[in-house]
Scaffold this active site. Structure first.
Site, PDB file in Angstrom:
ATOM      1  N   GLU A  65       3.110  14.105  24.920  1.00  0.00           N
ATOM      2  CA  GLU A  65       3.236  13.177  26.047  1.00  0.00           C
ATOM      3  C   GLU A  65       4.585  13.338  26.739  1.00  0.00           C
ATOM      4  O   GLU A  65       5.617  13.507  26.088  1.00  0.00           O
ATOM      5  CB  GLU A  65       3.076  11.740  25.539  1.00  0.00           C
ATOM      6  CG  GLU A  65       3.141  10.685  26.609  1.00  0.00           C
ATOM      7  CD  GLU A  65       2.919   9.290  26.040  1.00  0.00           C
ATOM      8  OE1 GLU A  65       3.282   8.317  26.722  1.00  0.00           O
ATOM      9  OE2 GLU A  65       2.416   9.175  24.899  1.00  0.00           O
ATOM     10  N   GLU A  75       8.425   6.020  33.615  1.00  0.00           N
ATOM     11  CA  GLU A  75       7.994   4.624  33.588  1.00  0.00           C
ATOM     12  C   GLU A  75       8.991   3.762  34.361  1.00  0.00           C
ATOM     13  O   GLU A  75      10.202   4.005  34.323  1.00  0.00           O
ATOM     14  CB  GLU A  75       7.883   4.123  32.143  1.00  0.00           C
ATOM     15  CG  GLU A  75       6.736   4.783  31.384  1.00  0.00           C
ATOM     16  CD  GLU A  75       6.716   4.428  29.909  1.00  0.00           C
ATOM     17  OE1 GLU A  75       5.620   4.120  29.402  1.00  0.00           O
ATOM     18  OE2 GLU A  75       7.793   4.488  29.274  1.00  0.00           O
TER      19      GLU A  75
END
Length: 483
Positions: A124, A128
């Site tokens: 991943e 964010e």
């Protein structure tokens, strides 16, 4: 002395180390670390998705909500109520490569705007943006789903993350991973620094763009704290994405895992064009005008000629039809004029013969006798010559009210017509056919019963005491008299 912004960045980074156990929240339908899985469709190309309209067919899936598209703001990802987390997830994978996303983060406590890469083995790479933090963007990574809570980084963004669009870029190779904000490099991760490459993201990735509520009351306490607090659903929260440029550093049709190691060396690449490549590079359906413009001049000339020929045939057919209709109209008008002329001539003949055409109700001649000196009026209907007779109509109609009517003989049935009827009825009293009115007892036109007189009782009803064979009571087969 450190600046205020440096202190804030340090505090945020320290906080992320403490409360970041939220990190990897992804899942996989089939994990190649544990089982043999189907191949992943490759991207195999470079393309910029402009979100002023729906992405090309087959490139992205929409989940957990809806996305609206506009020319000015791009794709709008909105949370309107609890449970919504609208996300676009690519149907393709890229194996090392680059993404550039132009994004404006959503405001709101607990609201997380995100750009996420993820693989089947739960490698991943993240961007964010916390709705409660208007000044910083967060970067993060995970390897094979391992919960390493020290990987997050927080980076100040000039102008803030919620007031304007910024370009958030990630460049990925087998050796390192770089993050950029508006073309400025803000972080680099070397593969050797990620637990000796063990936790370094290195397997084919898909791209996700979305917004979710980390501060939802149903989330774990640690997640709510990391997200900045509990989310208030009394108003909507929107993240905007104008574009996403995706470049796959590998080329091929599919990516598959050759073993369960989860290393980049185990990835096998099938040659050929991927479905995503074909969908993206497929020529859009051309409009009729575009197709027409591409035709050769000779073809256009042929089409024009054919159209002209068809138009000419239609015009000729219309002219012929119009001529026929006019001719038919003239014929119908002539027939109508002829019938009117015949009726006029017939009316003139009736007038000359003293007939009233409105009172005719059978094939015969009408006689009207008007009484003089207060006498009643009686109407007599006497048949003309029987059908097939050589005798024609009377030469002159008798008018009982005209001059000389008193001394003139009343025209009766012709001998040849009446004698045949009398003969067919057998013997009986002599008919008054051959007598003049002066020889017949009684007065003409009298409404009283007059036996033997030629009047209404004789022709219209049987006289008293007379049998079926008498002239005043026609038997079966008698065709004359009043009908």
């Amino acid at each position: 002395m450190p600046s205020y912004s440096s202190l804030v960045s340090a505090f945020v980074l320290f906080s992320s180390v403490l409360v970041s156990p939220v990190a990897a929240q992804l899942y996989t339908d089939c994990n190649p670390l544990n089982e043999t899985c189907a191949a992943d469709p490759a991207f195999g190309t470079a393309y910029t998705f402009l979100f002023n309209s729906t992405p090309p067919t087959g490139t992205f899936n929409m989940t957990a909500g809806t996305v609206d598209y506009s020319v000015d703001q791009g794709a709008a990802f909105t949370i309107n109520k609890k449970g919504e987390s609208p996300t676009l997830i690519s149907n393709f994978y890229f194996f090392f490569g680059k993404t550039e996303v132009v994004l404006k983060a959503a405001p709101g406590t607990g609201i997380i705007s995100s750009i996420v890469w993820s693989s089947d083995v739960l490698d991943e790479v993240d961007w964010e943006f916390m709705g409660g933090n208007t000044t910083h963007a967060s970067t993060n990574y995970f390897g094979k789903g391992q919960p390493d809570f020290k990987n997050a980084g927080y980076h100040p963004v000039k102008g803030g993350v919620q007031d304007d669009y910024h370009n958030y870029t990630s460049v990925w190779t087998k050796d390192k991973l770089d993050w950029y904000i508006d073309t400025e490099l803000i972080r680099t991760l070397h593969a050797e620094d990620a637990n000796k490459t063990l936790n370094y993201p290195q397997t084919p990735m898909k791209l996700s763009l979305g917004i979710w509520a980390g501060g939802d009351p149903d989330q774990p306490k640690g997640t709510i704290e990391w997200a900045g607090g509990v989310t208030d659903y009394s108003k909507p929260y929107t993240m905007y994405v104008k574009s996403a440029h995706v470049q796959d550093y590998s080329t091929g049709k599919e990516y598959s895992y050759g073993d369960h190691s989860g290393t980049w060396e185990s990835i096998k690449i099938a040659t050929g064009n991927s479905t995503a490549y074909e969908n993206i590079h497929r020529e859009p359906e051309k409009s009729l005008s575009e197709k027409w413009n591409e035709l050769p001049a000779s073809t256009k000339a042929g089409v024009y000629a054919a159209a002209g020929g068809v138009g000419g045939l239609l015009l000729i057919a219309l002219v012929v039809y119009s001529i026929k209709q006019r001719r038919r109209g003239r014929q119908e008008a002539a027939l109508l004029a002829q019938r009117q002329e015949q009726e006029r001539v017939e009316l003139e003949r009736f007038k000359k013969e003293g007939r009233n055409p409105d009172a005719l109700n059978f094939d015969g001649t009408e006689y009207n006798s008007a009484a003089k000196g207060g006498m009643d009026t009686a109407t007599y209907a006497v048949p003309d010559s029987p059908p097939g007779s050589s005798a024609g109509p009377p030469e002159m109609a008798w008018d009982p009210t005209g001059p000389g009517a008193a001394g003139a003989a009343m025209p009766l049935l012709r001998d040849d017509a009446m004698n045949s009827r009398i003969a067919s009825q057998g013997s009986g009293p002599q008919s008054p056919v051959n007598h003049s009115p002066s020889d017949v007892p009684g007065q003409m036109g009298s409404p009283s019963h007059q036996a033997g007189a030629y009047g209404v009782p004789r022709l219209n009803s049987p006289a008293p005491g007379r049998g079926p064979g008498s002239p005043s009571s026609p038997g079966p087969g008698y065709g004359g008299g009043v009908r």
